[in-house]
Design a protein around this motif. Structure first.
Motif, short mmCIF file in Angstrom:
data_model
loop_
_atom_site.label_atom_id
_atom_site.label_comp_id
_atom_site.label_asym_id
_atom_site.label_seq_id
_atom_site.Cartn_x
_atom_site.Cartn_y
_atom_site.Cartn_z
N GLY A 1 -10.06 -5.03 2.77
CA GLY A 1 -10.08 -4.49 1.37
C GLY A 1 -9.60 -3.52 1.07
O GLY A 1 -8.45 -2.55 1.35
N ALA A 2 -9.89 -2.51 -0.28
CA ALA A 2 -9.58 -0.96 -0.38
C ALA A 2 -9.36 -0.80 1.16
O ALA A 2 -10.02 0.00 1.36
N HIS A 3 -7.97 0.62 0.56
CA HIS A 3 -7.64 1.41 1.79
C HIS A 3 -8.42 3.21 0.83
O HIS A 3 -7.44 3.58 0.83
N ASP A 4 -9.61 3.15 0.44
CA ASP A 4 -9.75 4.67 0.42
C ASP A 4 -10.57 5.32 1.42
O ASP A 4 -10.26 4.84 2.37
N TYR A 5 -11.29 6.90 0.61
CA TYR A 5 -11.54 7.46 1.28
C TYR A 5 -11.92 8.62 1.13
O TYR A 5 -12.72 8.51 -0.17
N PRO A 6 -13.24 9.14 1.70
CA PRO A 6 -14.40 10.64 1.37
C PRO A 6 -14.07 10.92 0.16
O PRO A 6 -14.21 11.46 -0.80
N ASP A 7 -12.63 11.85 0.26
CA ASP A 7 -12.31 12.56 -1.11
C ASP A 7 -11.67 12.10 -2.38
O ASP A 7 -11.39 12.57 -3.00
N GLN A 8 -11.76 9.93 -2.63
CA GLN A 8 -11.51 10.34 -3.65
C GLN A 8 -12.37 9.18 -4.49
O GLN A 8 -13.93 9.05 -4.29
N ASP A 9 -11.90 8.97 -5.84
CA ASP A 9 -13.16 8.64 -6.37
C ASP A 9 -12.58 7.51 -6.49
O ASP A 9 -11.40 6.62 -6.75
N THR A 10 -13.64 6.28 -6.44
CA THR A 10 -14.18 4.93 -6.30
C THR A 10 -14.63 4.14 -7.20
O THR A 10 -15.06 2.64 -6.91
N GLY A 11 -15.21 4.71 -8.12
CA GLY A 11 -15.14 4.80 -9.74
C GLY A 11 -16.92 3.92 -9.30
O GLY A 11 -17.28 3.27 -9.95
N GLY A 12 -17.85 4.60 -9.05
CA GLY A 12 -19.05 4.16 -8.70
C GLY A 12 -18.89 3.42 -7.40
O GLY A 12 -20.79 2.65 -6.79
N LYS A 13 -17.87 2.80 -6.72
CA LYS A 13 -18.27 1.92 -5.57
C LYS A 13 -18.64 1.95 -3.88
O LYS A 13 -17.95 3.68 -3.44
N PRO A 14 -19.14 1.78 -3.09
CA PRO A 14 -19.25 2.38 -2.34
C PRO A 14 -17.82 2.15 -1.03
O PRO A 14 -16.78 1.47 -1.26
N LEU A 15 -18.08 2.87 -0.32
CA LEU A 15 -16.63 3.69 0.38
C LEU A 15 -16.56 2.14 1.03
O LEU A 15 -17.42 1.15 1.51
N ASN A 16 -14.83 1.52 1.31
CA ASN A 16 -15.01 0.95 2.72
C ASN A 16 -14.77 1.33 4.19
O ASN A 16 -14.75 0.99 4.49
N TYR A 17 -14.37 2.28 3.69
CA TYR A 17 -14.11 3.23 4.83
C TYR A 17 -15.19 3.73 5.36
O TYR A 17 -16.49 4.10 4.99
N VAL A 18 -15.68 3.65 7.29
CA VAL A 18 -16.62 3.59 7.32
C VAL A 18 -16.03 4.65 8.91
O VAL A 18 -17.45 5.06 9.19
N PHE A 19 -15.35 4.58 8.77
CA PHE A 19 -15.52 5.99 10.03
C PHE A 19 -13.52 6.04 10.41
O PHE A 19 -12.75 5.32 10.19
N GLU A 20 -13.10 6.96 10.88
CA GLU A 20 -11.45 7.46 11.24
C GLU A 20 -11.69 8.00 12.99
O GLU A 20 -12.77 8.32 13.18
N MET A 21 -11.11 7.00 13.78
CA MET A 21 -10.35 7.65 14.83
C MET A 21 -8.82 8.01 15.37
O MET A 21 -8.36 7.59 14.70
N GLU A 22 -8.99 8.93 16.89
CA GLU A 22 -8.03 8.62 17.84
C GLU A 22 -6.85 7.36 17.26
O GLU A 22 -7.46 6.52 18.00
N ARG A 23 -5.96 7.54 17.61
CA ARG A 23 -5.16 6.49 17.14
C ARG A 23 -5.19 5.73 18.10
O ARG A 23 -5.19 4.08 18.50
#
Length: 366
Positions: free
Chosen positions: A155-177
């Protein structure tokens, strides 16, 4: 392709990279049929809900470590981080009565991307500092780079600081590579090939490809051959912008040359298991730059900059194939080059029937 070039077949090269064969013989038994050890894998879900997306796969030693983490939390009288369903009497069933088997997820209170990220940051840094998994996320392997994890891996490579147009974030967390392989989560990268096309006096086409040698100081695959430019996608950055950044950092390729000439060509996905058994499912977004015949070719010549590459060499097609079949390329880079050869018509059903006719009927029947 030249019949004189022998060694690993193209199909074998793909299987060096895509070397996991997941099987589920029963709801309670998920395993890798290619792995020599009898090892049951446990799905890592986002939440404890029946319809939660599964974001990773856990090996037995990680499962036991998470069980111990919960025990430690109880002893300290703090909230447990994990919802763990390993015993059969804790397994849930779908509406049709079918069990979904064992599962581990974040506890109910870990209910936001920020909370999940903070919890995993504390856990992975503690494991690093205590020497828990030194060959994966120890001080010498630690990358200090965050990777985004998504509910829908395609799905979308979105991020909390981006405008998703009202859609729920596909991003769920991030972690050390470096710790991603411990949790079997899907990670993402960008790979680009810069090539020149030649035509001989008989009208036969061939390629010359810019090939780097990875620096001997790299924490993974030092000294192996690579794609012209390649790198992971940091959390919060798009695939294309990641590639533009890598082009300058790794290969001294200016922004305007990359943006004006680059061509996106889909993605290559695979499930790789390391020699130590760690799980690394990956998606690589593929790009090419075909050097125009009338262009100043020096503009497209990569040069080392940040120390991640020892040198670049403009290899003939036969040289690339010889090095591929000798196993000198990093496995996923070999798969990307094979994809390039297929897209440009150099690998066809006529000259390489094995790679085009390989079909796993056992997977089709599941």
């Amino acid at each position: 392709m030249s019949p004189a070039l022998s060694g690993l077949s193209f199909l074998q090269l793909v299987e060096l990279c895509d070397n996991v064969d997941l099987r589920r013989d029963a709801p309670d038994v998920l395993y890798d049929a290619r792995y020599p050890e009898d090892e049951q894998l446990v799905p890592f879900a986002l939440t404890d809900a029946l319809d939660s997306p599964v974001v990773g796969l856990l090996r037995p030693e990680i499962v036991q470590r998470l069980v111990l983490e919960n025990e430690s939390s109880r002893q300290k009288n703090v909230q447990e981080l994990w919802a763990i369903r390993l015993d059969k009497n804790t397994h849930r069933s779908l509406s049709n009565g079918r069990s979904i088997g064992p599962c581990i997820s974040f506890a109910a209170w870990v209910d936001s991307p920020a909370k999940r990220t903070a919890a995993l940051k504390e856990l992975c840094e503690r494991w690093r500092d205590s020497g828990m998994f030194p060959e994966v996320c120890g001080p010498k392997k630690w990358r200090n780079e965050m990777y985004a994890i998504y509910a829908d891996p395609f799905g979308a490579h979105d991020y909390p600081d981006q405008d998703t147009g009202g859609k729920p974030l596909n991003y769920v967390f991030e972690m050390e590579r470096s710790a991603c392989a411990l949790f079997g989560v899907i990670t993402y990268g960008v790979h680009m090939s810069i090539y020149e096309e030649d035509v001989d006096d008989k009208g036969r086409k061939s390629l010359r490809i810019w090939v780097p040698t990875r620096a001997l100081t790299k924490p993974t695959w030092p000294g192996y051959l690579d794609n012209t430019v390649a790198g992971g996608i940091p959390s919060g950055m798009s695939p294309f912008e990641s590639l533009v950044k890598e082009c300058m950092e790794e290969a001294s390729l200016p922004d305007n040359v990359v943006r004006n000439r680059i061509q996106a060509n889909g993605a290559v996905s695979y499930f790789f298991r390391t020699s130590k058994g760690w799980l690394q499912p990956e998606v690589q977004y593929i790009y090419d730059i075909a050097v125009p015949k009338d262009a100043d070719r020096s503009l497209f010549q990569p040069r080392p900059l940040d120390g991640e590459v020892e040198s670049f060499e403009l290899m003939s097609q036969d040289e690339v194939i010889e090095n591929l079949r000798a196993g000198l390329f990093k496995p996923n880079c070999g798969a990307v080059i094979i994809d390039l050869f297929i897209r440009l018509g150099f690998i066809t059903p006529d000259n390489e029937p094995e790679i085009h006719s390989n079909f796993d009927y056992s997977k089709w029947k599941q």
